[in-house]
Design an enzyme around this catalytic site. Structure first.
Site, PDB file in Angstrom:
ATOM      1  N   SER A 127       0.856  -1.178   0.000  1.00  0.00           N
ATOM      2  CA  SER A 127       0.000   0.000   0.000  1.00  0.00           C
ATOM      3  C   SER A 127       0.890   1.226   0.000  1.00  0.00           C
ATOM      4  O   SER A 127       1.871   1.288   0.759  1.00  0.00           O
ATOM      5  CB  SER A 127      -0.903   0.008   1.235  1.00  0.00           C
ATOM      6  N   HIS A 141      -2.203   7.250  -4.953  1.00  0.00           N
ATOM      7  CA  HIS A 141      -2.384   6.142  -4.014  1.00  0.00           C
ATOM      8  C   HIS A 141      -2.460   4.851  -4.818  1.00  0.00           C
ATOM      9  O   HIS A 141      -2.977   4.839  -5.937  1.00  0.00           O
ATOM     10  CB  HIS A 141      -3.682   6.337  -3.221  1.00  0.00           C
ATOM     11  N   ASN A 143      -2.651   0.267  -4.060  1.00  0.00           N
ATOM     12  CA  ASN A 143      -2.433  -0.901  -3.215  1.00  0.00           C
ATOM     13  C   ASN A 143      -2.831  -2.154  -3.979  1.00  0.00           C
ATOM     14  O   ASN A 143      -3.748  -2.135  -4.801  1.00  0.00           O
ATOM     15  CB  ASN A 143      -3.189  -0.798  -1.883  1.00  0.00           C
ATOM     16  N   TYR A 144      -2.117  -3.230  -3.709  1.00  0.00           N
ATOM     17  CA  TYR A 144      -2.402  -4.532  -4.312  1.00  0.00           C
ATOM     18  C   TYR A 144      -2.217  -5.584  -3.225  1.00  0.00           C
ATOM     19  O   TYR A 144      -1.232  -5.536  -2.481  1.00  0.00           O
ATOM     20  CB  TYR A 144      -1.487  -4.792  -5.518  1.00  0.00           C
ATOM     21  N   GLY A 317      -3.404  -6.255  16.655  1.00  0.00           N
ATOM     22  CA  GLY A 317      -1.980  -6.149  16.387  1.00  0.00           C
ATOM     23  C   GLY A 317      -1.647  -5.221  15.237  1.00  0.00           C
ATOM     24  O   GLY A 317      -0.548  -5.271  14.684  1.00  0.00           O
ATOM     25  N   ALA A 318      -2.597  -4.357  14.851  1.00  0.00           N
ATOM     26  CA  ALA A 318      -2.387  -3.465  13.707  1.00  0.00           C
ATOM     27  C   ALA A 318      -1.229  -2.498  13.965  1.00  0.00           C
ATOM     28  O   ALA A 318      -0.993  -2.064  15.098  1.00  0.00           O
ATOM     29  CB  ALA A 318      -3.655  -2.677  13.418  1.00  0.00           C
ATOM     30  N   ARG A 319      -0.515  -2.192  12.894  1.00  0.00           N
ATOM     31  CA  ARG A 319       0.586  -1.234  12.961  1.00  0.00           C
ATOM     32  C   ARG A 319      -0.005   0.155  12.677  1.00  0.00           C
ATOM     33  O   ARG A 319      -0.110   0.593  11.527  1.00  0.00           O
ATOM     34  CB  ARG A 319       1.630  -1.601  11.913  1.00  0.00           C
ATOM     35  N   GLU A 321       0.900   3.295  13.125  1.00  0.00           N
ATOM     36  CA  GLU A 321       1.723   4.303  12.455  1.00  0.00           C
ATOM     37  C   GLU A 321       1.790   4.046  10.952  1.00  0.00           C
ATOM     38  O   GLU A 321       1.785   4.986  10.149  1.00  0.00           O
ATOM     39  CB  GLU A 321       3.129   4.312  13.051  1.00  0.00           C
ATOM     40  N   SER A 322       1.844   2.779  10.557  1.00  0.00           N
ATOM     41  CA  SER A 322       1.917   2.454   9.133  1.00  0.00           C
ATOM     42  C   SER A 322       0.584   2.714   8.441  1.00  0.00           C
ATOM     43  O   SER A 322       0.546   3.095   7.268  1.00  0.00           O
ATOM     44  CB  SER A 322       2.330   0.986   8.952  1.00  0.00           C
TER      45      SER A 322
END
Length: 361
Positions: A127, A141, A143-144, A317-319, A321-322
């Site tokens: 992404s 933008h 994402n794949y 558990g999501a990141r 900041e990313s």
């Protein structure tokens, strides 16, 4: 050596997004050889998997910010103001509510409303978002991603794949409208689609127009591109193709993966020439102000409507900041702004384009 088709798709998609991330970061850094490099941050997900976030941001320096003591602030001159090119390769267990939701498009998934049984899942994707500094250079933008759900199994080896699908797309968001840029962007991604099926671009382009739309503003986020989801070997309700007709769309996992790679590989040639053409265009404080107002619309979409952002924020558990690296560094909201009110102004011309979707190629 094993043939590519004998290697599990989860491994092949992982290898692909890692390579694509490296290529895109290199392409963006080459635009500004004297600018800061992307920061690379590999992280591990406690619940299973990993990610690599590559982020561009100008280091904060005191002289970059206005002071109450007065005097102008020093404006950084990098081509990019904020960008993130991130990959994630994660696995875990999908709760019953998630299985129920996904059965809407994948009826083969087992689901018992009276059971608390979870199903293992795997997801790999890339992404990215690029916010250039120059108001004449558009934000982009893309994402794949690949997603699969497997049967439960006691061993470490993944169980039988119960369902799999690809999703993704790419879209362009200008602050100032240049038809040449829109045509180039759409023609490049259309060419990538057409090599894999005559019905792909004509199906995924309007889907993009519908998805990246702000109902409360009555306008699109940008001038569109591609958007698709739940793309697998089954008949797809968004693609009016005769079943098994390979000239209209790919039908096998191998063929769909080839299309996804072609779309991902089309990112740099669709965007870099546009960026090269606009990054040195002179601009005024008023044009910078308009860019920041338009970024406000971008933020509104991402935080209110974007399914990927909402899914990411709700994932254990999501990141964080990313996920939120997609937001621009600087943004502006104005109460009842007068910018764009004159239909003959450059700002008004952009709004006219955003009010009604159109064909570009």
């Amino acid at each position: 050596m094993a043939s590519s088709s004998s290697v599990p798709m989860r491994e092949r998609m992982t290898e692909y997004v890692i390579g694509l991330q490296d290529a895109i970061v290199a392409g963006l850094e080459a635009l500004d050889p004297n600018g800061p490099k992307f920061k690379r941050d590999r992280w591990e997900r406690t619940e299973g998997g990993f990610g690599i976030s590559t982020v561009f941001a100008v280091p904060p320096e005191p002289e970059h910010f206005a002071s109450s003591a007065g005097g102008p602030s020093t404006t950084p001159t990098s081509v990019i103001e904020r960008a993130g090119v991130n990959i994630s390769v994660i696995h875990g267990n999908l709760p019953p509510a998630g299985v129920k939701q996904m059965r809407v498009e994948h009826a083969s998934l087992p689901y018992d409303p009276n059971s608390e049984t979870t199903l293992p899942f795997f997801a790999a994707g890339i992404s990215l978002i690029v916010h250039p500094r120059n108001p004449h250079a558009p934000t982009v933008h893309a994402n794949y991603r690949y997603f699969e759900i497997t049967a439960r199994k006691d061993s470490e080896t993944p169980g039988k794949v119960l369902a799999w699908w690809f999703g993704g797309g790419s879209d362009l968001t200008p602050s100032y409208f240049y038809e040449k840029d829109a045509v180039h962007f759409h023609r490049t991604i259309k060419d990538a689609c057409d090599a894999h099926g005559s019905k792909l671009y004509s199906s995924f382009k309007p889907w993009c127009d519908e998805y990246f739309y702000l109902p409360h503003r009555g306008e699109a986020r940008g001038i569109g591109g591609l958007f698709f989801d739940d793309f697998c070997a089954d008949v797809h309700k968004r693609i009016p193709a005769a079943e098994g007709e390979t000239s209209e769309r790919p039908w096998t996992q191998e063929a769909i993966f080839a299309f996804v790679r072609a779309a991902g590989d089309a990112f740099l040639p669709s965007y870099i020439p546009v960026l090269q053409c606009r990054i040195h265009t002179p601009y005024t404080p008023s044009q910078r102000r308009w860019q920041l107002v338009r970024r406000g619309r971008y933020v509104e979409f991402n935080l209110v409507y974007d399914r990927g952002t909402k899914f990411g924020l709700m994932t254990p558990g999501a990141r964080i900041e990313s996920i939120l690296v997609s937001l621009p560094e600087t943004v502006r909201w104005e109460y009842m702004t007068d910018m764009g009110a004159d239909p003959e102004s450059d700002e008004g011309k952009l709004l006219a384009v955003l009010k009604k979707a159109r064909e570009w190629v």
